[in-house]
Scaffold this motif. Structure first.
Motif, PDB file in Angstrom:
ATOM      1  N   LEU A 126     -11.583   7.751  12.299  1.00  0.00           N
ATOM      2  CA  LEU A 126     -10.473   7.081  12.955  1.00  0.00           C
ATOM      3  C   LEU A 126      -9.884   7.961  14.050  1.00  0.00           C
ATOM      4  CD1 LEU A 126      -8.558   4.642  13.013  1.00  0.00           C
ATOM      5  CD2 LEU A 126      -7.127   5.820  11.347  1.00  0.00           C
ATOM      6  N   ALA A 127      -9.721   9.243  13.759  1.00  0.00           N
ATOM      7  CA  ALA A 127      -9.187  10.168  14.762  1.00  0.00           C
ATOM      8  C   ALA A 127     -10.131  10.288  15.953  1.00  0.00           C
ATOM      9  CB  ALA A 127      -8.951  11.541  14.137  1.00  0.00           C
ATOM     10  N   SER A 142      -9.889   7.213  18.110  1.00  0.00           N
ATOM     11  CA  SER A 142      -8.663   7.163  18.904  1.00  0.00           C
ATOM     12  C   SER A 142      -8.753   8.029  20.155  1.00  0.00           C
ATOM     13  CB  SER A 142      -7.471   7.612  18.054  1.00  0.00           C
ATOM     14  OG  SER A 142      -7.563   8.985  17.747  1.00  0.00           O
ATOM     15  N   PHE A 182      -1.320  12.068  16.042  1.00  0.00           N
ATOM     16  CA  PHE A 182      -1.165  10.877  16.879  1.00  0.00           C
ATOM     17  C   PHE A 182      -0.106  11.082  17.960  1.00  0.00           C
ATOM     18  CE2 PHE A 182      -4.166   7.898  15.496  1.00  0.00           C
ATOM     19  CZ  PHE A 182      -4.380   8.081  14.143  1.00  0.00           C
ATOM     20  N   TYR A 228      -3.072  10.982  26.314  1.00  0.00           N
ATOM     21  CA  TYR A 228      -3.342   9.752  27.063  1.00  0.00           C
ATOM     22  C   TYR A 228      -2.397   9.635  28.260  1.00  0.00           C
ATOM     23  CZ  TYR A 228      -6.850   7.372  24.226  1.00  0.00           C
ATOM     24  OH  TYR A 228      -8.030   7.005  23.622  1.00  0.00           O
ATOM     25  N   ILE A 259      -2.155  12.953  20.547  1.00  0.00           N
ATOM     26  CA  ILE A 259      -3.123  12.097  21.239  1.00  0.00           C
ATOM     27  C   ILE A 259      -2.416  11.200  22.250  1.00  0.00           C
ATOM     28  CG2 ILE A 259      -3.225  10.059  19.730  1.00  0.00           C
ATOM     29  CD1 ILE A 259      -6.351  11.777  20.858  1.00  0.00           C
TER      30      ILE A 259
END
Length: 646
Positions: A141-142, A145, A218, A225, A221
């Motif tokens: 999942l990481a 992402s 998160f 982004y 991350i």
């Protein structure tokens, strides 16, 4: 000095001596002039002391003890400040990264073929050993992402080497634990290379992965982004996109507002009756049953020392990712709030297909999100409520697909998923058959009705639904040795006082009709004077705007299709022995709310112009519904004011 290897540590006293010995053996065998820097966050197990004692044995071994725990990334950055090597490497201290791979990782950098080399688990030849399913899932999942940031297959790897110039003049954040990902995004390098490694799960000490670490990741991350995409030269493009795609901005705002309101108006604390979390955990461990019966789980079927959850399993399937990461501590309420917020945005998109009136689109989304009992159901997340939120999700997606691309197989699959959340959803099948009539019924002048039928769309629709019906048959057979849905029947035999006249009986209809149309709140002579009746309340009080559904007409295909779904589901509910006790409003009606919302929108639209504002009476009824639902949610969730028998 050719090479510096930096190892951040915290409670790794058992691993550090083994790792240091292996690294220096590699240095000797491959004639590498290297240094090793251990950066320890004042470990309670005195990792720093163990490492310092080895300085007399190994040359160029430095130990930096930091007197507070500040995290992996900042430890690596502090190590870089001390580094003397032209090539810098980072690896974990838990023996998961093989030091024997160091020569292969530094070779492309020494030869000038690359500036950055990553020890990768996910390229050909790489592998992971002894990882539990939860760790594997969270890693995937990481990684997923981060795929929007880089093409590297293992951007989460903590085993990498790079030329010192890669980070010169680059501002790196000490926050988070994936410093390698940050260097990938911000560093200045050419031709990154991934070298396959065998990643072996730690033998000693506990994993550092926790919910706090996941949240920190998160957050990191998200910042990356923003760093990559929200540059000055992209602002103009972003503004242009927002003007032409304003509906996406509206949908996002609806989601954020709904999520915030649902979350903060919930009961707070652990989810009461979170049946689907232990069921999801059972699925992840290859079981269809629970191993023990918690005291609060009263709707379990005990058979042969096993305990089976009564309800269809789709909500538990939706919870699998969350439970894979957080285990049985996963919050079912958080999932309910999330998917409930998605439901509100879906209604907005559905309204866009029904009307071009932007005001009506937004008002209908607000009506559903805050002017119906969906707010109450989603904010609590109990098993019964979460099942209805889940069923609504798939049923609304099926309706949306029917009004847009009309792919029968996908429609059938979505309806089947709704059915596997709430069994009554299957009775909405007539809606989809009617709305797809243009696909399966020819308009030719052939006299024979049957010769006008094209069976292919109907077969596709039936196949999609049929997959879930068959899955349900198998699920029941594996549990109860019969394909039939007998879970509630078993419980009824164990507790016959719940349904004295059987599970279904027409004698129950008057009670349902009274609650559905007429049941008022409870009035008392003492504060708070007016309380919600937990037995249920009239839909004309909780969502009075639904009265506009009668203005949708009965002579158009859409209205006929909607009523063909509502009526059979409602009749099934009205003959049921229970009325949905311990509720706000009449929760069974949520099973056909998507169709009521469509009819309500069509009914309102019939009185409006293309982009005219809603009439005062329409706004009044919507606002009244929002106030009533706010009252119910706050009174019950925050103050506990509600009465079942009053």
């Amino acid at each position: 000095m050719d090479l510096t290897v930096i190892i951040p540590t915290y409670n790794e006293a058992m691993n550090v001596p083994i790792l240091i010995e292996r690294i220096y053996r590699v240095f000797r065998e491959y004639s590498l002039e290297g240094e090793l820097i251990i950066v320890d966050d004042d470990s309670p197990d005195r990792t720093w002391e163990v490492a310092q004692q080895l300085k007399s044995v190994y040359n160029n071994l430095e130990v930096l003890r930091r007197f507070e725990k500040r995290g992996l990334s900042s430890a690596v950055l502090d190590g870089m400040q001390l580094a003397r090597g032209n090539i810098i490497g980072v690896m974990d201290a838990d023996l998961s990264h093989p030091p024997e791979k160091i020569p292969e990782l530094v070779k492309p950098i020494i030869s000038g073929d690359s500036d950055l080399v990553i020890g990768s688990r996910y390229v050909e030849g790489g592998d992971i050993q002894n990882w539990p399913l939860r760790r594997m899932f969270s890693s995937k999942l990481a990684t997923l992402s981060a795929r929007g940031l880089t093409n590297i297959k293992d951007p989460m790897s903590g085993f990498f080497f790079f030329r010192k110039e890669v980070i010169e003049g680059v501002e790196l954040s000490p926050k988070g634990f994936k410093i390698g990902l940050e260097i990938l995004i911000k560093g200045r390098y050419k031709n990154p290379i991934e070298v396959p490694i065998l990643f072996i799960d730690r033998k000693y000490e506990a994993s550092k992965l926790s919910s706090g670490v996941i949240l920190e990741y998160f957050s990191q991350i998200l910042e990356l982004y923003v760093y990559r995409f929200f540059r000055a030269e992209l602002i103009t493009k972003l503004l242009s996109f927002s003007k032409s795609h304003i509906y996406i901005i509206v949908a996002l705002l609806l989601f954020l507002v709904t999520f915030t309101v649902y979350y903060f108006t919930g009961e707070g604390g652990a989810t009461p009756y979170h049946y689907f979390v232990p069921l999801a955990d059972a699925f992840l461990h290859g079981r269809l049953y629970l191993l023990e019966k918690p005291t609060w789980l009263n709707e379990l079927i005990p058979l042969n020392g096993r305990f089976y959850v009564i309800y269809p399993p789709m909500p538990a399937i939706l919870l699998l990712p969350q439970v894979a990461i957080s285990g049985v501590e996963a919050s079912q309420t958080l999932a309910s709030v999330f998917w409930g917020s998605i439901n509100v945005t879906l209604i907005y998109f559905l309204m866009k297909k029904l009307t071009d009136n932007r005001r009506l689109q937004i008002w209908m989304a607000l009506l559903f999100g805050f002017g119906t009992i969906h707010w109450y159901l989603a904010s609590i997340g109990k098993a019964w409520f979460f099942a209805q939120v889940t069923s609504f999700l798939f049923l609304t997606l099926a309706i949306y697909e029917t009004l847009t691309r009309k792919r029968p197989l996908l429609i059938g699959l979505l309806l089947g998923a709704s059915y596997w959340s709430r069994i009554p959803a299957i009775l909405s099948l007539p809606f989809f058959i009617i709305m797809l009539s243009d696909e399966w019924l020819s308009k030719s002048n052939v006299s024979s009705f049957f010769r006008r039928i094209n069976l292919v769309p109907l077969i596709k629709l039936g196949s999609g639904v049929g997959i879930f019906i068959i899955l349900n048959f198998i699920y029941n057979y594996l549990r109860f040795d019969t394909p039939l849905d007998i879970a509630y029947s078993i419980q009824t035999k164990e507790e016959p006082w719940w349904y004295p006249k059987g599970f279904f009986n027409i004698s129950y209809i008057p009670t349902h009709l009274w609650i559905f149309f007429l049941k008022p709140p409870i009035f008392t002579s003492n504060p708070p004077y007016v309380m919600p009746s937990l037995m249920g309340m009239s839909i004309l009080l909780t969502t009075p705007a639904f009265v506009y559904s009668v203005f949708a007409g009965i002579r158009n295909k859409l209205a006929i299709a909607c009523w063909s779904a509502i009526v059979p589901i409602a009749l099934l509910h009205f003959t049921h022995g229970g009325t949905g006790w311990m509720q706000f409003g009449y929760r069974y009606a949520v099973d056909y709310y998507p169709f009521l919302l469509v009819l309500t929108a069509v009914g309102m639209k019939s009185t409006l112009g293309n982009d005219s504002d809603l009439t005062w009476d329409q706004k009044l009824l919507i606002c009244f519904g929002i106030l009533v639902n706010l009252w119910g949610v706050i009174w019950i969730n925050k103050f506990g004011w509600g009465d079942l028998w009053g």
